[in-house]
Design a protein around this motif. Structure first.
Motif, PDB file in Angstrom:
ATOM      1  N   ASN A  98      44.698 -23.452 180.030  1.00 47.22           N
ATOM      2  CA  ASN A  98      45.109 -23.773 181.384  1.00 47.22           C
ATOM      3  C   ASN A  98      45.076 -25.238 181.734  1.00 47.22           C
ATOM      4  O   ASN A  98      46.235 -26.276 181.452  1.00 47.22           O
ATOM      5  CB  ASN A  98      44.688 -22.569 182.055  1.00 47.22           C
ATOM      6  CG  ASN A  98      45.478 -22.914 184.023  1.00 47.22           C
ATOM      7  OD1 ASN A  98      45.284 -24.166 183.987  1.00 47.22           O
ATOM      8  ND2 ASN A  98      45.855 -22.447 184.552  1.00 47.22           N
ATOM      9  N   GLU A  99      43.767 -25.712 181.143  1.00 50.85           N
ATOM     10  CA  GLU A  99      43.420 -27.201 181.397  1.00 50.85           C
ATOM     11  C   GLU A  99      44.461 -27.622 180.984  1.00 50.85           C
ATOM     12  O   GLU A  99      44.953 -28.909 181.298  1.00 50.85           O
ATOM     13  CB  GLU A  99      42.189 -26.634 182.114  1.00 50.85           C
ATOM     14  CG  GLU A  99      41.488 -26.302 182.765  1.00 50.85           C
ATOM     15  CD  GLU A  99      41.400 -25.031 182.627  1.00 50.85           C
ATOM     16  OE1 GLU A  99      42.060 -24.624 181.360  1.00 50.85           O
ATOM     17  OE2 GLU A  99      41.137 -24.159 183.227  1.00 50.85           O
ATOM     18  N   GLU A 100      44.618 -27.531 179.857  1.00 50.04           N
ATOM     19  CA  GLU A 100      45.030 -28.964 178.852  1.00 50.04           C
ATOM     20  C   GLU A 100      46.329 -28.598 178.688  1.00 50.04           C
ATOM     21  O   GLU A 100      46.956 -29.287 178.808  1.00 50.04           O
ATOM     22  CB  GLU A 100      44.875 -28.056 176.796  1.00 50.04           C
ATOM     23  CG  GLU A 100      43.074 -28.044 176.400  1.00 50.04           C
ATOM     24  CD  GLU A 100      42.867 -26.850 175.529  1.00 50.04           C
ATOM     25  OE1 GLU A 100      42.252 -27.958 174.638  1.00 50.04           O
ATOM     26  OE2 GLU A 100      43.489 -26.292 175.264  1.00 50.04           O
ATOM     27  N   LEU A 101      47.432 -27.555 179.373  1.00 56.89           N
ATOM     28  CA  LEU A 101      48.792 -27.597 179.262  1.00 56.89           C
ATOM     29  C   LEU A 101      49.151 -28.443 180.514  1.00 56.89           C
ATOM     30  O   LEU A 101      49.789 -29.320 180.700  1.00 56.89           O
ATOM     31  CB  LEU A 101      48.947 -26.240 179.760  1.00 56.89           C
ATOM     32  CG  LEU A 101      49.134 -25.131 178.200  1.00 56.89           C
ATOM     33  CD1 LEU A 101      49.635 -23.485 178.988  1.00 56.89           C
ATOM     34  CD2 LEU A 101      49.854 -25.747 177.625  1.00 56.89           C
ATOM     35  N   ALA A 103      47.307 -30.457 182.087  1.00 56.02           N
ATOM     36  CA  ALA A 103      47.060 -32.232 181.606  1.00 56.02           C
ATOM     37  C   ALA A 103      48.395 -32.567 180.526  1.00 56.02           C
ATOM     38  O   ALA A 103      48.819 -33.920 181.029  1.00 56.02           O
ATOM     39  CB  ALA A 103      45.502 -32.259 180.357  1.00 56.02           C
ATOM     40  N   VAL A 104      48.662 -31.650 179.883  1.00 54.79           N
ATOM     41  CA  VAL A 104      49.251 -32.830 179.099  1.00 54.79           C
ATOM     42  C   VAL A 104      51.075 -32.577 179.886  1.00 54.79           C
ATOM     43  O   VAL A 104      51.921 -33.987 180.441  1.00 54.79           O
ATOM     44  CB  VAL A 104      50.125 -31.942 178.060  1.00 54.79           C
ATOM     45  CG1 VAL A 104      51.104 -32.100 177.088  1.00 54.79           C
ATOM     46  CG2 VAL A 104      49.075 -31.813 176.893  1.00 54.79           C
ATOM     47  N   GLY A 105      51.113 -31.997 180.703  1.00 57.65           N
ATOM     48  CA  GLY A 105      51.977 -31.491 181.957  1.00 57.65           C
ATOM     49  C   GLY A 105      51.207 -33.198 182.949  1.00 57.65           C
ATOM     50  O   GLY A 105      52.989 -33.644 183.287  1.00 57.65           O
ATOM     51  N   ARG A 106      50.844 -33.280 183.088  1.00 52.71           N
ATOM     52  CA  ARG A 106      50.600 -34.792 184.224  1.00 52.71           C
ATOM     53  C   ARG A 106      51.147 -35.707 183.107  1.00 52.71           C
ATOM     54  O   ARG A 106      51.330 -36.590 183.732  1.00 52.71           O
ATOM     55  CB  ARG A 106      49.044 -34.879 184.682  1.00 52.71           C
ATOM     56  CG  ARG A 106      48.882 -36.141 185.150  1.00 52.71           C
ATOM     57  CD  ARG A 106      49.089 -36.028 186.542  1.00 52.71           C
ATOM     58  NE  ARG A 106      48.411 -37.371 187.231  1.00 52.71           N
ATOM     59  CZ  ARG A 106      47.466 -37.785 187.306  1.00 52.71           C
ATOM     60  NH1 ARG A 106      46.119 -36.896 186.953  1.00 52.71           N
ATOM     61  NH2 ARG A 106      47.207 -38.780 187.271  1.00 52.71           N
ATOM     62  N   CYS A 107      50.712 -35.580 181.815  1.00 49.95           N
ATOM     63  CA  CYS A 107      51.016 -36.908 181.199  1.00 49.95           C
ATOM     64  C   CYS A 107      52.862 -37.275 180.934  1.00 49.95           C
ATOM     65  O   CYS A 107      52.701 -38.419 181.181  1.00 49.95           O
ATOM     66  CB  CYS A 107      50.560 -36.736 179.594  1.00 49.95           C
ATOM     67  SG  CYS A 107      48.214 -37.264 179.597  1.00 49.95           S
ATOM     68  N   LEU A 108      53.273 -36.297 180.718  1.00 50.51           N
ATOM     69  CA  LEU A 108      54.595 -36.171 180.695  1.00 50.51           C
ATOM     70  C   LEU A 108      55.416 -36.807 182.140  1.00 50.51           C
ATOM     71  O   LEU A 108      56.541 -37.613 182.099  1.00 50.51           O
ATOM     72  CB  LEU A 108      55.132 -34.405 180.325  1.00 50.51           C
ATOM     73  CG  LEU A 108      54.675 -34.363 179.094  1.00 50.51           C
ATOM     74  CD1 LEU A 108      55.511 -32.912 178.984  1.00 50.51           C
ATOM     75  CD2 LEU A 108      55.459 -35.131 177.836  1.00 50.51           C
ATOM     76  N   VAL A 145      56.475 -27.068 182.451  1.00 54.05           N
ATOM     77  CA  VAL A 145      55.591 -27.224 182.094  1.00 54.05           C
ATOM     78  C   VAL A 145      54.920 -26.968 184.011  1.00 54.05           C
ATOM     79  O   VAL A 145      53.743 -26.454 183.552  1.00 54.05           O
ATOM     80  CB  VAL A 145      54.591 -28.248 181.265  1.00 54.05           C
ATOM     81  CG1 VAL A 145      53.226 -28.391 181.329  1.00 54.05           C
ATOM     82  CG2 VAL A 145      55.099 -27.847 179.621  1.00 54.05           C
ATOM     83  N   SER A 146      55.102 -28.271 184.661  1.00 54.69           N
ATOM     84  CA  SER A 146      54.759 -28.146 185.574  1.00 54.69           C
ATOM     85  C   SER A 146      55.166 -27.085 186.195  1.00 54.69           C
ATOM     86  O   SER A 146      54.148 -26.652 186.969  1.00 54.69           O
ATOM     87  CB  SER A 146      55.463 -29.788 186.252  1.00 54.69           C
ATOM     88  OG  SER A 146      54.693 -30.959 185.461  1.00 54.69           O
ATOM     89  N   PRO A 151      50.427 -25.022 192.322  1.00 53.84           N
ATOM     90  CA  PRO A 151      49.255 -26.390 193.118  1.00 53.84           C
ATOM     91  C   PRO A 151      48.336 -26.502 192.569  1.00 53.84           C
ATOM     92  O   PRO A 151      47.268 -27.235 192.348  1.00 53.84           O
ATOM     93  CB  PRO A 151      49.564 -26.698 194.720  1.00 53.84           C
ATOM     94  CG  PRO A 151      51.107 -26.080 194.766  1.00 53.84           C
ATOM     95  CD  PRO A 151      51.443 -25.164 194.014  1.00 53.84           C
ATOM     96  N   ASP A 152      47.518 -24.741 193.176  1.00 48.61           N
ATOM     97  CA  ASP A 152      46.078 -24.729 193.042  1.00 48.61           C
ATOM     98  C   ASP A 152      45.784 -24.604 191.446  1.00 48.61           C
ATOM     99  O   ASP A 152      44.454 -24.396 190.708  1.00 48.61           O
ATOM    100  CB  ASP A 152      45.978 -23.556 193.615  1.00 48.61           C
ATOM    101  CG  ASP A 152      46.422 -21.954 193.022  1.00 48.61           C
ATOM    102  OD1 ASP A 152      47.368 -22.545 192.194  1.00 48.61           O
ATOM    103  OD2 ASP A 152      46.323 -20.934 193.125  1.00 48.61           O
ATOM    104  N   GLY A 153      46.599 -24.840 190.059  1.00 52.61           N
ATOM    105  CA  GLY A 153      46.008 -24.648 188.936  1.00 52.61           C
ATOM    106  C   GLY A 153      46.601 -23.522 188.094  1.00 52.61           C
ATOM    107  O   GLY A 153      46.615 -23.025 187.060  1.00 52.61           O
ATOM    108  N   THR A 154      46.767 -22.304 189.109  1.00 52.74           N
ATOM    109  CA  THR A 154      47.058 -20.689 188.494  1.00 52.74           C
ATOM    110  C   THR A 154      48.534 -20.717 187.688  1.00 52.74           C
ATOM    111  O   THR A 154      49.332 -21.444 188.453  1.00 52.74           O
ATOM    112  CB  THR A 154      46.997 -19.831 189.636  1.00 52.74           C
ATOM    113  OG1 THR A 154      47.381 -20.034 190.732  1.00 52.74           O
ATOM    114  CG2 THR A 154      45.639 -19.845 190.267  1.00 52.74           C
TER     115      THR A 154
END
Length: 810
Positions: A98-101, A103-108, A145-146, A151-154
């Motif tokens: 979850n956290e990795e996905l 993080a990649v979405g934030r970068c994109l 991805v986003s 918003p809470d990451g779930t």
């Protein structure tokens, strides 16, 4: 066509150079200004450009970032997560967590924002746009991805329809189970320890008293620590709990499928995703470089073409690491070219080594795409390698003394020196016998210059200082020493050697005077003479510096005065244009009014004119005549018609002679012959003064009766003229515009004197509108004039407030 081969440049920074110049400290300062972990990692090991074109591109990118920062539009450089490990896992097909996905979405998302920011400014930042461009197709992947996460990451129900269905079923089952538990708690409140439910191993249980559990059907899953409470799953909810467990397992499985699908999509675009992540890090490093340049006042030097190597010229150079430490650095000018050596001498702790390190850091900065710690006007060629021997490499482990380590380094440097190499040597051949060391140092410098190196060295050897006096390849430079304060100035001067001032430094640090006197007696005569010569050169250099500073100050004062004069000239020209414009408007208005007056007069004369009509017509004609004769711009030329007429001999002109006046385009009678070739003529009621050379012969003689008739008409008009209704003519009008106040007052007084002598009753003083200063001065003077009985401003038909009408005393 001939192909141009791009020559690859070697790595410019050997390990010893990196350590000697403390290059890593400068990179650490750069990393501190980066926002993201990826940017910090790149900055700590900033790569050097491998081609000359790469150097220019890197410097250009940083310059664009600096320009953006100056316009309050800094290059976006967000603190994005470190995702390199996640991308490596996605590359091999692993499922990302979850956290990795996220993080990649934030970068994109940030890469998309960076791309749009640069695209909107493509014309201003073409190099950054090209370096940080990303695939627009990644926007769809970023949105997918986003949108898969709340918003809470779930993981969101939107991630898949099946997931939404299963989660809905789970919520319904849980709600039914909870309602059933509430019902049981109300029914068996007497045997429950408390009215709440909880979970044990994923099963919903109630707290039942241990002494009453036999009356409560269900499955015991746990006990409390005291043993007084049993956690029992009621038998009536066991089936519901089983179904809930099954649905939760299905939900977890579906979530894993969603994670796997998103990971697969990222893996399918892994090269584009990795490029987007790199673009973010690259932009972060360029933004950090812009901030470093601003903090340390770095500038962009001139970098010549690839065929020019080995020259460096720094204007106002400052050691950047000293600036980072908060030291007030004294700027100095430094310069060397290929095949030449700069020999820096002067007292210890005076800044000699600092000058060497500044040169080396500037060369490395350019190769790394960074601006240099110097002022505008600097030039730095692209050096292939920077070779240094700075500091003490003594090693007991390697059985090397200081001098042995120094010589070993010199051997490597001699082997690596070639055109395009910058060689920096601190205390060349020091630490051994002075005579042999001086000889060795001279030979090494000669060899390094012969190999095409760009060399700078520090020394205390007098022989090296004198070397520059005989060999043009060598140039002296020195750091100053202030004898008055017994301290170094830290300012480097080119062209003269520096005294070591060892005895002065020793005196400053407390060596007894008797010891220093004995030391002076031990100095050789040559050494004393050399020190004296250096001292005289330094004194002359200081005097020249003072004179240069004074000249620069005077030049600046002169430039300020020139700027002030230019501004005053611009202001006066603007005022002149404004005045001409206003005068033009006045002229146009005067013409319009004159035409209207003539039309009115013509209309009155066409009817049966009364005496008042005749006076009004005469006034209108006089006004128009005055305007056309006084205002040069309105004067009728009439030259062609006048040229066709014959001239009149001065002897033939007398009172009553009929002549043609080109200015009036009409014939007139001479009423008075004045001195100096001047005539006063009358054309009907219009009178004016002209000269004999201007008038021409009339077409035919006029009879005395005609002239008499004309004269009678004038006499009638004159007799009918009312002084209270003044008629403006050229004779009773004077133009004072363009004069200074005192000049205008003097001319007005002379004009009134002549007018009184001629028996005139009224005079018109034209001073114009302007700012009112000339008008006020003329009217104040007229109120006190003995010639004036009264005065008033002109009426609109007379010129308004730009004219003063005065009545003269009889």
């Amino acid at each position: 066509m001939e192909s141009t081969e791009v020559r690859s440049l070697p790595h410019p920074c050997p390990d010893k150079t990196r350590a000697d110049l403390e290059w890593d400290r400068l990179l650490a300062a750069l990393a501190d200004r980066a926002a993201s972990e990826a940017g910090k990692r790149i900055a700590r090991d900033l790569p050097f450009a491998s081609t000359h074109e790469g150097v220019l591109v890197a410097l250009g990118e940083v310059k664009e970032a600096v320009d953006l920062d100056r316009t309050a539009e800094p290059l976006p450089a967000p603190d994005v997560p470190w995702v390199e490990a996640a991308l490596d896992r996605a590359r091999i097909g692993a499922t990302l967590a979850n956290e990795e996905l996220r993080a990649v979405g934030r970068c994109l998302a940030e890469a998309g924002r960076l791309r749009r920011f640069l695209a909107a400014r493509k014309a201003r930042v073409p190099l950054l746009f090209r370096a940080c461009s990303t695939d627009p197709g990644l926007d769809a992947l970023e949105r997918e991805v986003s949108s898969s996460f709340d918003p809470d990451g779930t993981l969101s129900d939107r991630a898949s329809p099946r997931l939404a269905e299963l989660r809905g079923e789970r919520r319904n089952l849980r709600d039914r189970l909870v309602r059933k538990l509430d019902e049981i708690m109300r029914k068996h409140a007497d045997i429950l320890q408390d009215t709440y439910y909880t979970e044990r191993d994923g099963r919903y249980v109630l707290p039942v008293r241990a002494d009453a559990h036999e009356r409560f059907p269900g499955i015991v899953h746990a006990t409390s620590g005291s043993g007084a409470t049993l956690f029992v799953e009621p038998r009536v909810v066991v089936d519901m709990g089983n179904r809930l467990k099954m649905v939760e397992a299905l939900v977890q499985h579906e979530e894993e499928l969603v994670y796997a699908a998103l990971s697969a999509k990222i893996g399918g675009e892994i090269d584009s995703v990795a490029a987007a992540v790199f673009a973010l890090a690259h932009a972060d490093v360029r933004a950090a470089s812009a901030r470093l340049a601003k903090d340390l006042r770095f500038t962009f030097p001139e970098v010549p073409e690839a065929d020019s190597v080995g020259a460096i010229r720094l204007v106002g150079a400052r050691h950047p690491l000293l600036a980072l430490d908060g030291v007030s650095v004294v700027p100095s000018d430094l310069g060397i070219t290929a095949g030449h050596a700069m020999i820096v001498s002067g007292p210890n702790a005076g800044g000699k080594t600092v000058a060497l390190k500044t040169l080396g850091l500037a060369a490395l900065c350019v190769r790394a795409g960074l601006p240099v710690p110097a002022d505008e006007g600097s030039r730095v060629d692209v050096f292939e390698v920077v070779l240094t021997d700075v500091g003490d490499d003594q090693s007991l482990h390697k059985n090397l003394s200081t001098f042995s380590a120094h010589v070993q380094n010199l051997a490597h440097i001699l082997g690596d020196t070639r055109p395009g190499a910058l060689v920096l040597l601190d205390e060349l051949a020091g630490g051994t016998d002075p005579r042999e060391g001086e000889a060795l140092a001279s030979a090494v410098l000669d060899s390094l210059c012969a190999r095409g190196g760009t060399v700078a060295t520090t020394t205390h050897y007098e022989g090296l200082k004198a070397l520059a006096l005989a060999d043009p390849r060598f140039e002296n430079a020195s750091v100053g020493f202030d004898i008055a304060t017994m301290s170094p100035t830290f300012r480097l001067s080119m062209g003269i050697p520096g005294a070591s001032s060892a005895l002065a430094v020793a005196r400053r640090f407390g060596i007894p005077g008797t010891v220093l006197e004995r030391a002076e007696r031990f100095l050789s005569r040559e050494a004393v003479r050399f020190e004296d010569m250096v001292a005289k050169l330094q004194a002359e250099r200081n005097a020249l510096e003072v004179a240069r500073t004074s000249a620069e100050r005077e030049a600046e004062i002169a430039r300020d005065k020139q700027r002030a004069l230019d501004e005053e000239l611009t202001r006066l020209r603007a005022e002149e244009r404004r005045y001409v414009t206003e005068a033009g408007r006045e002229l146009v208005e005067s013409i319009r009014k004159a035409r209207q007056d003539l039309r009115d007069a013509q209309a009155r004369l066409r009817a049966k004119p009364t005496a008042e009509d005749l006076r009004a017509a005469a006034r209108a004609i006089d006004a128009v005549a005055q305007k056309t004769s006084t205002f040069g711009e309105l004067e009728p030329t009439g030259r062609d018609e006048g040229l066709s007429r014959g001239t009149v001999a001065p002897a033939e002109i007398r009172v009553g002679t009929r002549v043609y006046v080109p200015r009036l385009r009409a014939e007139a009678d001479v009423v008075e012959v004045l001195a100096g070739g001047q005539l006063r003529v009358a054309a009907g009621p219009l009178k004016l003064t002209t000269n004999i050379a201007e008038v021409r012969a009339a077409d035919g003689g006029s009879s005395e009766k005609t002239r008499a008739g004309g004269g009678k008409k004038r006499v009638d008009l004159d007799a009918a003229a009312d002084p209270d209704v003044p008629i403006q003519t050229s004779e009773n009008t004077v133009d004072l515009r363009g004069l200074r106040a005192h000049e205008a007052v003097g001319m007005a007084e002379q004009f009134l004197d002549r007018s009184v002598g001629a028996g005139r009753r009224v005079a018109f003083l034209i001073h114009g509108h302007g700012k009112g200063a000339l008008r006020d001065a003329v009217r104040d003077a007229m109120r006190q004039s003995p010639y004036v009985s009264r005065l008033r401003p002109g009426e609109p038909r007379e010129g308004g407030d730009g004219v003063t009408v005065v009545w003269l005393r009889a």
